[in-house]
Motif scaffolding. Sequence first.
Motif, PDB file in Angstrom:
ATOM      1  N   LEU A 213      48.639  26.313  49.290  1.00 14.72           N
ATOM      2  CA  LEU A 213      49.149  25.274  48.454  1.00 14.72           C
ATOM      3  C   LEU A 213      48.647  25.830  47.118  1.00 14.72           C
ATOM      4  N   GLY A 214      48.597  26.796  46.595  1.00 11.16           N
ATOM      5  CA  GLY A 214      48.053  27.423  45.101  1.00 11.16           C
ATOM      6  C   GLY A 214      46.742  27.626  45.350  1.00 11.16           C
ATOM      7  N   HIS A 215      45.922  27.538  45.940  1.00  8.39           N
ATOM      8  CA  HIS A 215      44.600  27.572  46.492  1.00  8.39           C
ATOM      9  C   HIS A 215      44.400  29.258  46.872  1.00  8.39           C
ATOM     10  N   THR A 216      43.474  29.930  46.248  1.00 10.84           N
ATOM     11  CA  THR A 216      42.857  31.458  46.851  1.00 10.84           C
ATOM     12  C   THR A 216      41.320  31.501  46.061  1.00 10.84           C
ATOM     13  N   ARG A 217      40.690  32.648  46.845  1.00 16.01           N
ATOM     14  CA  ARG A 217      39.485  33.171  46.192  1.00 16.01           C
ATOM     15  C   ARG A 217      39.683  34.121  44.851  1.00 16.01           C
ATOM     16  N   SER A 218      40.692  34.007  44.752  1.00 17.93           N
ATOM     17  CA  SER A 218      40.787  35.609  43.735  1.00 17.93           C
ATOM     18  C   SER A 218      40.826  35.169  42.402  1.00 17.93           C
ATOM     19  N   VAL A 219      40.200  35.730  41.392  1.00 18.60           N
ATOM     20  CA  VAL A 219      39.959  35.344  40.193  1.00 18.60           C
ATOM     21  C   VAL A 219      40.384  36.674  38.993  1.00 18.60           C
ATOM     22  N   ARG A 220      40.837  36.354  38.186  1.00 20.26           N
ATOM     23  CA  ARG A 220      40.799  37.121  37.268  1.00 20.26           C
ATOM     24  C   ARG A 220      40.457  37.114  35.898  1.00 20.26           C
TER      25      ARG A 220
ATOM     26  N   PRO B 240      42.707  39.791  50.586  1.00 18.44           N
ATOM     27  CA  PRO B 240      44.079  39.886  51.136  1.00 18.44           C
ATOM     28  C   PRO B 240      45.389  39.425  50.905  1.00 18.44           C
ATOM     29  N   ASP B 241      44.548  37.726  50.340  1.00 18.49           N
ATOM     30  CA  ASP B 241      45.774  36.884  50.309  1.00 18.49           C
ATOM     31  C   ASP B 241      46.518  37.029  49.094  1.00 18.49           C
ATOM     32  N   THR B 242      45.930  37.635  48.399  1.00 15.40           N
ATOM     33  CA  THR B 242      46.835  38.294  46.881  1.00 15.40           C
ATOM     34  C   THR B 242      47.726  39.512  47.278  1.00 15.40           C
ATOM     35  N   PHE B 243      47.512  40.224  47.955  1.00 21.96           N
ATOM     36  CA  PHE B 243      47.114  41.976  47.565  1.00 21.96           C
ATOM     37  C   PHE B 243      49.214  41.610  47.637  1.00 21.96           C
ATOM     38  N   ILE B 244      49.623  42.512  46.628  1.00 23.23           N
ATOM     39  CA  ILE B 244      51.620  42.569  46.480  1.00 23.23           C
ATOM     40  C   ILE B 244      51.448  44.486  46.942  1.00 23.23           C
ATOM     41  N   ARG B 245      52.449  44.228  48.139  1.00 27.43           N
ATOM     42  CA  ARG B 245      52.306  46.023  47.712  1.00 27.43           C
ATOM     43  C   ARG B 245      53.965  46.199  47.242  1.00 27.43           C
TER      44      ARG B 245
ATOM     45  N   ASP C 129      29.499  34.044  37.456  1.00 28.09           N
ATOM     46  CA  ASP C 129      30.024  33.189  38.256  1.00 28.09           C
ATOM     47  C   ASP C 129      29.497  33.556  39.492  1.00 28.09           C
ATOM     48  N   TRP C 130      29.776  32.825  40.570  1.00 30.82           N
ATOM     49  CA  TRP C 130      29.170  32.885  42.049  1.00 30.82           C
ATOM     50  C   TRP C 130      30.240  33.151  42.883  1.00 30.82           C
ATOM     51  N   TYR C 131      30.615  34.293  43.568  1.00 32.49           N
ATOM     52  CA  TYR C 131      32.062  34.215  45.063  1.00 32.49           C
ATOM     53  C   TYR C 131      31.175  34.618  46.065  1.00 32.49           C
ATOM     54  N   PRO C 132      31.694  34.164  46.919  1.00 32.84           N
ATOM     55  CA  PRO C 132      31.369  34.580  48.340  1.00 32.84           C
ATOM     56  C   PRO C 132      32.512  35.870  48.645  1.00 32.84           C
ATOM     57  N   VAL C 133      32.351  36.786  49.183  1.00 30.16           N
ATOM     58  CA  VAL C 133      32.370  37.627  49.345  1.00 30.16           C
ATOM     59  C   VAL C 133      33.143  38.289  51.018  1.00 30.16           C
ATOM     60  N   THR C 134      33.713  39.276  51.802  1.00 35.74           N
ATOM     61  CA  THR C 134      33.382  39.189  53.091  1.00 35.74           C
ATOM     62  C   THR C 134      34.695  40.670  52.688  1.00 35.74           C
TER      63      THR C 134
ATOM     64  N   PHE D 286      38.213  42.679  46.865  1.00 32.36           N
ATOM     65  CA  PHE D 286      37.999  43.985  46.414  1.00 32.36           C
ATOM     66  C   PHE D 286      37.413  43.515  45.291  1.00 32.36           C
ATOM     67  N   ILE D 287      36.132  44.051  44.540  1.00 34.88           N
ATOM     68  CA  ILE D 287      36.043  43.835  42.219  1.00 34.88           C
ATOM     69  C   ILE D 287      36.538  44.581  42.285  1.00 34.88           C
TER      70      ILE D 287
END
Length: 243
Positions: free
Chosen positions: A4-11, A20-25, A201-206, A210-211
């Motif tokens: 529903l439009g949620h992701t941890r990705s930020v630009r 990985p949920d936003t990766f496009i091949r 900003d503060w981000y949880p990462v795992t 990629f950053i």
Amino acid sequence: MHKLGHTRSVRKSSHLLHTPDTFIRTQIPGSEKTAVVVHVSPALGAGFTQYTAEFEPGGTLGDAVGQRFLYVLDGEIDVALDGSQKHLLKDSFAYIPEGAKHLCTSSNGARVEVLEKRYTASREKAPAVLTGREPDIPAQPLMDNPDLLVRALLPDTFAFDFAVNTMTYQPGVALSMVEIHVMEHGLLMLEGSGIYKLDEDWYPVTAGDFIWMAPYCPQWFGAIGKAPAKYLIYKDWNRHPLA
Ligand code: UGY
Ligand code: MN
């Protein structure tokens, strides 16, 4: 499940968090049965490109633009170059100079992190092909902290215009300062988790995230969890800022 439009990705202008949920091949010319996820490129303002190449069995990676650095995340690849063949296993890496004709293939499939950058010359002779294994590189404590180990995969000489290191943090360990520097970073989380501070900003990462950090992006990391956190980190290095 639909997110529903949620992701941890930020630009943002000073950084990108690419999860990985936003990766496009996509593909690069010359590739066969190998998809690429381009994490960062000059399209975002970076001076290099970094992508993950996903080889199917029998896959081939297309041609490089500039120098190429390969780090095997999973599986095995062969790099044919100068009439010889180098077989790279997980956690092995290769440096290939700009213009060196070569072919990267995988018989059984692989995931490989790829960095490419046009070479900025110095007084030193340009570097030759180099291969190695990350676990064989001696670990150096960062600022005397034995719980934060750095392995420099490329020699720290003026021949090279970039560095690729791994950094391994024991649980609860953090960078001792917020860094602000002229170099930019491409960073792939290899293991574990933590919190990255990027700019304001503060981000949880795992593992798998990629950053990209632009030049002068304020940055700090602390490892969280019961296992060490480890990342692969690129920076432009050892050149005059006006070069
Ligand atoms: O090499 C580095 O600049 C490294 N210490 N930066 C980072 O981990 N964000
Ligand atoms: Mn840094």
